[in-house]
Design a protein around this motif. Structure first.
Motif, PDB file in Angstrom:
ATOM      1  N   VAL A   1       0.891  -1.158   0.000  1.00 50.10           N
ATOM      2  CA  VAL A   1       0.000   0.000   0.000  1.00 50.10           C
ATOM      3  C   VAL A   1       0.927   1.204   0.000  1.00 50.10           C
ATOM      4  O   VAL A   1       1.529   1.542   1.025  1.00 50.10           O
ATOM      5  CB  VAL A   1      -0.923   0.016   1.231  1.00 50.10           C
ATOM      6  N   GLY A   2       1.062   1.844  -1.149  1.00 50.02           N
ATOM      7  CA  GLY A   2       2.048   2.909  -1.271  1.00 50.02           C
ATOM      8  C   GLY A   2       3.435   2.343  -0.995  1.00 50.02           C
ATOM      9  O   GLY A   2       3.812   1.298  -1.528  1.00 50.02           O
ATOM     10  N   PRO A   3       4.204   2.975  -0.123  1.00 46.53           N
ATOM     11  CA  PRO A   3       5.567   2.497   0.159  1.00 46.53           C
ATOM     12  C   PRO A   3       5.623   1.392   1.211  1.00 46.53           C
ATOM     13  O   PRO A   3       6.703   0.919   1.551  1.00 46.53           O
ATOM     14  CB  PRO A   3       6.272   3.754   0.675  1.00 46.53           C
ATOM     15  N   TYR A   4       4.448   0.971   1.718  1.00 43.45           N
ATOM     16  CA  TYR A   4       4.427   0.044   2.846  1.00 43.45           C
ATOM     17  C   TYR A   4       3.961  -1.351   2.404  1.00 43.45           C
ATOM     18  O   TYR A   4       3.065  -1.473   1.571  1.00 43.45           O
ATOM     19  CB  TYR A   4       3.496   0.552   3.947  1.00 43.45           C
ATOM     20  N   VAL A   5       4.547  -2.377   3.006  1.00 42.87           N
ATOM     21  CA  VAL A   5       4.091  -3.748   2.802  1.00 42.87           C
ATOM     22  C   VAL A   5       3.337  -4.170   4.051  1.00 42.87           C
ATOM     23  O   VAL A   5       3.868  -4.117   5.165  1.00 42.87           O
ATOM     24  CB  VAL A   5       5.265  -4.707   2.540  1.00 42.87           C
ATOM     25  N   CYS A   6       2.085  -4.568   3.872  1.00 38.77           N
ATOM     26  CA  CYS A   6       1.208  -4.880   5.004  1.00 38.77           C
ATOM     27  C   CYS A   6       0.920  -6.378   5.046  1.00 38.77           C
ATOM     28  O   CYS A   6       0.925  -7.055   4.019  1.00 38.77           O
ATOM     29  CB  CYS A   6      -0.098  -4.102   4.886  1.00 38.77           C
ATOM     30  N   ASP A   7       0.633  -6.874   6.241  1.00 36.43           N
ATOM     31  CA  ASP A   7       0.388  -8.308   6.396  1.00 36.43           C
ATOM     32  C   ASP A   7      -0.827  -8.757   5.582  1.00 36.43           C
ATOM     33  O   ASP A   7      -0.780  -9.749   4.866  1.00 36.43           O
ATOM     34  CB  ASP A   7       0.190  -8.656   7.875  1.00 36.43           C
ATOM     35  N   PHE A   8      -1.953  -8.044   5.728  1.00 38.51           N
ATOM     36  CA  PHE A   8      -3.162  -8.358   4.961  1.00 38.51           C
ATOM     37  C   PHE A   8      -3.787  -7.055   4.488  1.00 38.51           C
ATOM     38  O   PHE A   8      -3.874  -6.090   5.249  1.00 38.51           O
ATOM     39  CB  PHE A   8      -4.187  -9.121   5.810  1.00 38.51           C
TER      40      PHE A   8
END
Length: 214
Positions: A131-138
């Motif tokens: 999500v944008g520059p971030y990697v999220c778990d779910f």
């Protein structure tokens, strides 16, 4: 080999094959379609997809879940398994359920368990999604919901803790809802956590659909 080294060896053989076997060897007989048999170590072997289907047919519970999660896509193409399920072979009902609930691309055991629990509730979320520059778990884009599974040994490190706060603020300001669950709660209160998360995701999906339709 798809799992740990077994105490009992199980093998698939063509129908009509009958042999006296020792106690440590179990034979399963089925029609073997063209292209489903290969060779490894000078021995005939069934294809990875058929092997996985056969293993699921004789396994149950978390043993079957874990086998599928650890091998589907990583070693076994999902489409090949889906094609076998369309043939109506023995074990295909259990395998179809596995295809619906499998936890793919998980990075940790709590993520694997949580992904399966959500899928059983009709909520399929993409793990380790950007999500944008971030990697999220779910991530569920339809409801703009992010779920994070936090392990204390990693997220309590001072630098990671500060980065998490900045990251969360940025996502909240971009109108994402973030649900956070401790890994210990996933292990100890899985159904309660998954019930809450699934209810939130489904409610937000309905709300956002309604807003867009007005």
């Amino acid at each position: 080999m798809l799992g740990e080294e077994p105490v009992v060896f199980e093998a698939t053989v063509p129908t009509g094959t009958y042999r006296r076997t020792p106690d440590w060897l179990h034979l399963y007989r089925r029609e073997l379609p063209a292209g489903s048999v290969g060779e490894a170590w000078d021995l005939p072997t069934t294809s990875p997809a058929l092997t996985l289907l056969d293993c699921v047919a004789v396994s149950a519970g978390d043993a079957a879940d874990r086998l599928v999660d650890e091998n589907l896509r990583r070693r076994v193409p999902p489409q090949e398994v889906a094609d076998l399920c369309a043939s109506g072979k023995r074990g295909t009902a259990a395998m179809r359920r596995q295809l619906r609930e499998a936890a793919l691309d998980f990075a940790s055991e709590p993520e694997r368990l949580f992904a399966r629990a959500l899928a059983r509730r009709g909520v399929h979320m993409f793990p380790n999604e950007s999500v944008g520059p971030y990697v999220c778990d779910f991530v569920d884009k339809a409801s703009r919901t992010i779920i994070e599974i936090d392990g204390r040994e990693f997220h309590s490190e001072p630098g990671v803790f500060r980065q998490d706060r900045r990251r969360q603020n940025s996502l909240l300001l971009d109108k994402w809802l973030i649900l956070r669950y401790a890994a210990a709660d996933v292990f100890g209160r899985l159904d309660e956590c998954a019930d809450e998360a699934a209810a939130v995701v489904l409610r937000r999906r309905r709300q956002l659909r309604h807003r867009r339709s007005r």
